[in-house]
Design a protein around this motif. Structure first.
Motif, PDB file in Angstrom:
ATOM      1  N   UNK A 152       0.827  -1.199   0.000  1.00  0.00           N
ATOM      2  CA  UNK A 152       0.000   0.000   0.000  1.00  0.00           C
ATOM      3  C   UNK A 152       0.861   1.249   0.000  1.00  0.00           C
ATOM      4  N   UNK A 153       2.183   1.056  -0.008  1.00  0.00           N
ATOM      5  CA  UNK A 153       3.083   2.196   0.085  1.00  0.00           C
ATOM      6  C   UNK A 153       3.072   3.033  -1.176  1.00  0.00           C
ATOM      7  N   UNK A 154       2.550   2.467  -2.282  1.00  0.00           N
ATOM      8  CA  UNK A 154       2.501   3.234  -3.517  1.00  0.00           C
ATOM      9  C   UNK A 154       1.216   4.007  -3.675  1.00  0.00           C
ATOM     10  N   UNK A 155       0.538   4.300  -2.572  1.00  0.00           N
ATOM     11  CA  UNK A 155      -0.751   4.990  -2.628  1.00  0.00           C
ATOM     12  C   UNK A 155      -0.633   6.271  -3.446  1.00  0.00           C
ATOM     13  N   UNK A 156      -1.616   6.493  -4.312  1.00  0.00           N
ATOM     14  CA  UNK A 156      -1.572   7.651  -5.197  1.00  0.00           C
ATOM     15  C   UNK A 156      -0.994   7.329  -6.548  1.00  0.00           C
ATOM     16  N   UNK A 157      -0.411   6.149  -6.684  1.00  0.00           N
ATOM     17  CA  UNK A 157       0.180   5.728  -7.955  1.00  0.00           C
ATOM     18  C   UNK A 157      -0.638   4.636  -8.641  1.00  0.00           C
ATOM     19  N   UNK A 184       9.563   9.177  -4.828  1.00  0.00           N
ATOM     20  CA  UNK A 184       8.762   9.594  -5.983  1.00  0.00           C
ATOM     21  C   UNK A 184       8.934   8.641  -7.138  1.00  0.00           C
ATOM     22  N   UNK A 185       8.765   9.137  -8.368  1.00  0.00           N
ATOM     23  CA  UNK A 185       8.819   8.290  -9.549  1.00  0.00           C
ATOM     24  C   UNK A 185      10.253   8.041  -9.996  1.00  0.00           C
ATOM     25  N   UNK A 186      10.464   6.823 -10.470  1.00  0.00           N
ATOM     26  CA  UNK A 186      11.753   6.427 -11.013  1.00  0.00           C
ATOM     27  C   UNK A 186      11.702   6.319 -12.533  1.00  0.00           C
ATOM     28  N   UNK A 187      10.502   6.090 -13.063  1.00  0.00           N
ATOM     29  CA  UNK A 187      10.319   5.941 -14.497  1.00  0.00           C
ATOM     30  C   UNK A 187       8.852   5.733 -14.815  1.00  0.00           C
ATOM     31  N   UNK A 188       8.431   6.103 -16.038  1.00  0.00           N
ATOM     32  CA  UNK A 188       7.032   5.944 -16.451  1.00  0.00           C
ATOM     33  C   UNK A 188       6.962   5.483 -17.897  1.00  0.00           C
TER      34      UNK A 188
END
Length: 429
Positions: free
Chosen positions: A35-40, A137-141
């Protein structure tokens, strides 16, 4: 003290991984949902010590997103390049507002919704953002767009979707694998797309080789079933030394099927008003088409019917049809009187006798005579102009009146209009 706790937690995690490996479990199997990626979006934790984890990626997530203008431009460019595909809007009308738009054209609609449909076709467009997330935050998309388009046969219980996938902007991700399947209510889905395998897409790549299929469980009965389609995706990056599969799902179109209209069961796209069309250039029933158009253009605002705003309601009961025809065409005090200048003159009524809106007393109706003047042109003579008339009676040749009735009956079946269902009447050139 905090550094000591973090060190102990890391040692415990590595010990757990080693134990699972000893028992025959892979590091990927050990990765829990997080659940640590909440918002993603929906996230899956990477395996401690894996290549992605060493690069700083803690979770791999997929997030649903709306279609963008860039997505639509890509879809349009792709469909326009396919030979024989009718994807362009007609007369500047958005395909989502065109009841005759092809499935390909529906995919290019600018409407802000995943599913765009008319009575017989639909297109689902859906955006997926694949995200590598680190604690900061983000590492890649990577952005993917999935489309599923279908043309429904109103006399068939099966249908297929043509699947196309577009790889859009990639940042920090070199390649993504995608597998796609579907489920539905009141129908049986076929196998997953690409035979259950996954396609591999790099930035700018396209793949339109996928297919999903369905078969309704409806075969008869007076009820219309509604099949709600949902899609399930599995994404993973081959950049990882152990596959980390992340699942996504979203709602798709609704398909309505019945076995009560006509001689065979069939399906339509739900939530689209049925249309019955008459062409003024079809000599078999042109006089009737002209009369119906006059009614829609000249009756008062409160009396105009057979439109999208005030549609007709189908009633197939033969006894009620005869009764309505009698009241409109034959009942006193002003029964229909044939015009000797019209060959085999017959009373044609609007609203139709096979609608719940028909059957108004004929003495209240406006009475008209459509006359062909040559060169594709018609004039309409008003025989009797009743103020605020709720209906018309038209003087038309018997064969054209009967042909118009046949046209109505065939389209009721091809549009799968059930008893009590609404439909509109559209007059074309």
């Amino acid at each position: 003290m905090k550094r000591v706790r973090r060190l102990l937690a890391a040692i415990a995690s590595l010990a757990l991984t080693a134990a699972l490996l000893t028992l025959g479990a892979s590091p990927a199997a050990a990765a829990p949902l997080s659940a640590a990626g909440e918002g993603h979006g929906t996230c899956t934790a990477t395996t401690p010590g894996s290549k992605l984890a060493r690069q700083g990626t803690a979770w791999i997530c997929v997030k649903e997103r709306p279609i963008t203008a860039a997505d639509l431009a890509r879809i349009r460019a792709h469909t326009a390049a396919v030979a024989g595909v009718a994807a362009a809007p007609r007369d500047g009308i958005d395909p989502g507002d065109d009841p005759d738009a092809s499935p390909e054209a529906l995919c290019t609609s600018e409407k802000h919704q995943d599913v765009v449909s008319n009575r017989h076709n639909y297109c689902m467009r859906h955006g997926i953002t694949y995200v590598l997330v680190n604690p900061g935050g983000r590492n890649g998309t990577a952005d993917l767009v999935v489309t599923a388009r279908s043309a429904l046969d109103p006399n068939s219980v099966t249908w297929k979707e043509h699947i196309a996938v577009y790889a859009e902007k990639y940042d920090g991700v070199s390649v993504v694998r995608l597998a796609l399947s579907s489920s539905c209510t009141a129908c049986l889905p076929g196998p997953p797309a690409w035979g259950g395998g996954a396609i591999e897409l790099r930035a700018g790549a396209e793949d339109d080789t996928g297919e999903l299929s369905y078969e309704t469980t409806t075969r008869g009965g007076a009820e219309r079933s509604r099949s709600m389609i949902a899609y399930q995706s599995q994404t993973e990056s081959p950049d990882a030394d152990y596959p980390v599969i992340t699942n996504g799902q979203w709602a798709g179109p609704s398909v309505a099927c019945d076995g009560v209209v006509g001689g065979s069961p069939g399906c339509i796209a739900s939530d689209n008003l049925a249309r019955v069309t008459f062409s003024k250039s079809d000599s078999k029933y042109a006089a009737s088409a002209v009369a119906y158009e006059w009614a829609q253009n000249h009756l008062s605002d409160n009396s105009v019917m057979g439109t999208a705003q005030r549609p007709f309601t189908r009633d197939s009961d033969e006894a009620r049809r005869r009764s309505r025809n009698y009241y409109t065409c034959k009942a006193p005090p002003k029964p229909f009187v044939a015009d000797p200048t019209v060959v085999n003159d017959e009373c044609d009524e609007f609203p139709f006798a096979r609608t719940k809106e028909g059957g108004t007393l004929g003495s209240l109706c406006a009475e008209i005579t459509p006359r062909y003047v040559g060169g594709g042109a018609w004039r309409v003579d008003v025989v009797r102009d009743e103020p605020v008339a709720p209906c018309i009676r038209a003087h038309v040749p018997s064969d054209q009146n009967q042909a118009a009735g046949g046209r109505l009956g065939r389209q009721v079946q091809s549009e799968r209009v059930r008893d009590g269902e609404a439909y509109q009447v559209v007059i074309t050139p």
